[in-house]
Design a protein around this motif. Structure first.
Motif: not given
Length: 109
Positions: A46-54, A56-60, A103-107, A62-70
């Motif tokens: 669940k923690n891995e899924a949450l970090s992955l969700l965060r 992708h939503l932050l990358s969307w 898990l669902f997320g919204e941005a 900010t419209e740019s990829p962050l450092l690296s995918e977890p």
């Protein structure tokens, strides 16, 4: 010297009672330990899924990829549910223990 009566060692029945008590304790403890292990694995996933969700939503947002995918050990299915210029909904799903977890997320921008 006189030999004491209590200095004879242990009887077979005493040893059998001790072994049976240890066996009962192990039989009670094993299911509890297995349940704890499963819950711990579920929390890790669940923690891995949450970090992955965060990520992708932050990358969307900010419209740019962050450092690296977890890095994850679990194979996740990522699905954009709705994505337009101002809002995005993302779903992260995985299988564990014969069940599908999501898990669902919204941005919003």
């Amino acid at each position: 010297m006189k030999k004491l009566r209590d200095d004879r060692g242990i009887f077979l029945t005493e040893a059998m009672v001790a072994i049976s008590i240890l066996t009962l304790l192990m039989l009670v403890a094993m299911p509890i330990l297995m349940q704890t292990y499963r819950e711990r694995q579920m929390l890790k996933q669940k923690n891995e899924a949450l970090s992955l969700l965060r990520y992708h939503l932050l990358s969307w947002k900010t419209e740019s990829p962050l450092l690296s995918e977890p890095a994850t050990r679990t194979p996740f299915q990522i699905e954009w549910i709705e994505r337009d210029d101002h809002s995005a909904y993302l779903s992260v799903a995985w299988d564990y223990g014969g069940r599908v977890h999501q898990l669902f997320g919204e941005a919003r921008k």
